[in-house]
Design a protein around this motif. Sequence first.
Motif: not given
Length: 124
Positions: A95-124
């Motif tokens: 990403f470049s400026e202006p950066y999107p708003a962001r939240s980051t949370v630690e979770v106990a477990r993710l699908p397939r035991d991966v280390a990361i999952e990300i979702e976004v909302v975007a304008h069209r």
Amino acid sequence: MRTPISTEQAPAAIGPYSQAVVYGDFVYTSGQIPLRPDGTLETGDIEAQTAQVFANLKAVLEAAGSGMDKVIKVTVFLKDMLLFARMNEVYARTFSEPYPARSTVEVARLPRDVAIEIEVVAHR
């Protein structure tokens, strides 16, 4: 009106959900994990996993008529907050400026035991 989005350029949904949904002028993606479109997992370090997640999100957004440059909100789920700085390096290259708003949370477990999952909302 809700319009579901599906592309073969990102992993297929593995449950009763859409890769993304367009509602009005916005695209809401489902969480993406470091699963390649062919169904294999990116099992490298957090940088490689994060890059694969962003590649998936880019493909889904483009299928919806949007793009990474139109992302307004990002939610990052990490298996371990100690991975934050390394994930953030890839994020800063994505990403470049202006950066999107962001939240980051630690979770106990993710699908397939991966280390990361990300979702976004975007304008069209």
